[in-house]
Design a protein around this motif. Sequence first.
Motif, PDB file in Angstrom:
ATOM      1  N   LYS A  24       0.776  -1.108   0.099  1.00 22.72           N
ATOM      2  CA  LYS A  24       0.012  -0.052  -0.111  1.00 22.72           C
ATOM      3  C   LYS A  24       0.954   1.138  -0.039  1.00 22.72           C
ATOM      4  O   LYS A  24       0.622   2.208  -0.859  1.00 22.72           O
ATOM      5  N   SER A  27       2.483   1.638  -3.469  1.00 22.14           N
ATOM      6  CA  SER A  27       1.372   2.257  -4.320  1.00 22.14           C
ATOM      7  C   SER A  27       1.145   3.772  -3.905  1.00 22.14           C
ATOM      8  O   SER A  27       1.092   4.503  -5.158  1.00 22.14           O
ATOM      9  N   GLY A  28       0.786   4.094  -2.787  1.00 23.02           N
ATOM     10  CA  GLY A  28       0.563   5.497  -2.489  1.00 23.02           C
ATOM     11  C   GLY A  28       1.741   6.428  -2.808  1.00 23.02           C
ATOM     12  O   GLY A  28       1.547   7.556  -3.715  1.00 23.02           O
ATOM     13  N   GLN A  31       2.255   6.815  -6.856  1.00 22.51           N
ATOM     14  CA  GLN A  31       1.193   7.873  -7.504  1.00 22.51           C
ATOM     15  C   GLN A  31       1.438   9.286  -7.064  1.00 22.51           C
ATOM     16  O   GLN A  31       1.279   9.976  -7.790  1.00 22.51           O
ATOM     17  N   SER A  36       0.566   6.763 -12.699  1.00 21.15           N
ATOM     18  CA  SER A  36      -0.649   6.577 -12.684  1.00 21.15           C
ATOM     19  C   SER A  36      -1.036   5.384 -12.037  1.00 21.15           C
ATOM     20  O   SER A  36      -0.305   4.299 -11.837  1.00 21.15           O
ATOM     21  N   PRO A  37      -2.248   5.031 -11.453  1.00 24.53           N
ATOM     22  CA  PRO A  37      -2.785   4.037 -10.625  1.00 24.53           C
ATOM     23  C   PRO A  37      -2.462   2.779 -11.530  1.00 24.53           C
ATOM     24  O   PRO A  37      -2.338   1.502 -11.180  1.00 24.53           O
ATOM     25  N   GLY A  41      -0.486  -0.273 -10.103  1.00 26.91           N
ATOM     26  CA  GLY A  41      -1.043  -1.480  -9.937  1.00 26.91           C
ATOM     27  C   GLY A  41      -0.492  -2.684 -10.647  1.00 26.91           C
ATOM     28  O   GLY A  41      -0.130  -3.591 -10.299  1.00 26.91           O
ATOM     29  N   ALA A 159      -5.717  -1.079 -12.172  1.00 24.66           N
ATOM     30  CA  ALA A 159      -5.679   0.314 -11.572  1.00 24.66           C
ATOM     31  C   ALA A 159      -6.368   0.541 -10.277  1.00 24.66           C
ATOM     32  O   ALA A 159      -5.855   1.094  -9.308  1.00 24.66           O
ATOM     33  N   ASP A 160      -7.738  -0.420 -10.458  1.00 26.87           N
ATOM     34  CA  ASP A 160      -8.337  -0.455  -8.826  1.00 26.87           C
ATOM     35  C   ASP A 160      -7.557  -0.961  -7.509  1.00 26.87           C
ATOM     36  O   ASP A 160      -7.790  -0.567  -6.647  1.00 26.87           O
ATOM     37  N   ILE A 163      -5.438   1.623  -6.037  1.00 27.91           N
ATOM     38  CA  ILE A 163      -6.126   2.912  -5.545  1.00 27.91           C
ATOM     39  C   ILE A 163      -5.731   2.722  -3.964  1.00 27.91           C
ATOM     40  O   ILE A 163      -6.128   2.074  -3.152  1.00 27.91           O
ATOM     41  N   THR A 164      -5.240   4.049  -3.138  1.00 23.65           N
ATOM     42  CA  THR A 164      -5.011   4.033  -1.826  1.00 23.65           C
ATOM     43  C   THR A 164      -4.878   5.270  -1.659  1.00 23.65           C
ATOM     44  O   THR A 164      -4.013   6.365  -2.678  1.00 23.65           O
ATOM     45  N   THR A 166      -2.780   8.550  -1.004  1.00 20.18           N
ATOM     46  CA  THR A 166      -1.296   9.103  -1.414  1.00 20.18           C
ATOM     47  C   THR A 166      -0.654   9.960  -0.356  1.00 20.18           C
ATOM     48  O   THR A 166       0.366  10.799  -1.021  1.00 20.18           O
TER      49      THR A 166
END
Length: 316
Positions: A24, A27-28, A31, A36-37, A41, A159-160, A163-164, A166
Amino acid sequence: MLAATGMFLLGLLLLALGGDSIVKAASGLAQRLGASPFVAGLLLVAFGTSLPELVVNARAFAIGNPELALGNAIGSNIANLGLTLGVAALFAPLLVRARLLSPLLVLLAVATLALIVFGLDGQVSRVEGGVLLLGFIAAVAWLLRGGRGEIDAVRAEIADFAITPTGLGLNLIRVVIAGALLYYGARWVVDGALVIGQGLGMSALLAGLLPVAIGTALPEVAAAMAAARRGQGDMVLGHVIGSSLFNLLVIVGGMAVLQPQALPASFVRLELPAAIAFVMVLYPMLRGDLRISRREGGFLLAAFAGWVVLELALLR
């Protein structure tokens, strides 16, 4: 041995929690830096679940026990392809839509075959380890380029996953927490596995190949079952194939670059060919009706169980 078993199980729990936190955070932060997500991802789906294996192997390597690390790297691949996919497909058939997965599976077979060739002289040299690492860099570049050609539904699904929040502060806290969890988790898993292996008459190599590899796969099995239930077969396959590539190219390759690695003859004759056999069984499933049915999942799981029985029968 009871205390060592408790330490081992607690270590696995910490690794699962730490792995989730660092994924997580990565990912945050990615981004926040402009990725991009979908790109974040894509990389996390492919390689994010390998982090627990990476820290376990780093711990084993650091304390002078590369045999356990090597066993875990190869054993995790077989567990990924047999146990994780088998259980997930039994839980719910896996529909596969992503075009990248079949070529990545071929790359996994090629990488495994290359390791067999490298190990014919009994070791993986620094140069050969470097070749494996370069192969990983090439795979990432190809993945990022080829991912743009996926259908919209697959791109949205990936992409979903990324999502987390940022926020910088939150994700730095996640990194700190993940670092502590992964450090102690890896320490307790390795220390516990060595004691358990000795109690069962296993070498460090076999302890990495079976209890450590299977144990570190269990959180991924649970995640794969949940993803299968949601109809996210691409996510399940992406995790499994990407993690297996990471184990071979980065973990084994990185260890060899740092220090040439002895590759037991049994790995050249049994474990690595077994990994290729799982790939060869899986490939027509993906190229046929683009799904892994419950029957096919049952076959993968039965094959994995047969491999475990064979390893125990050849206990070394």
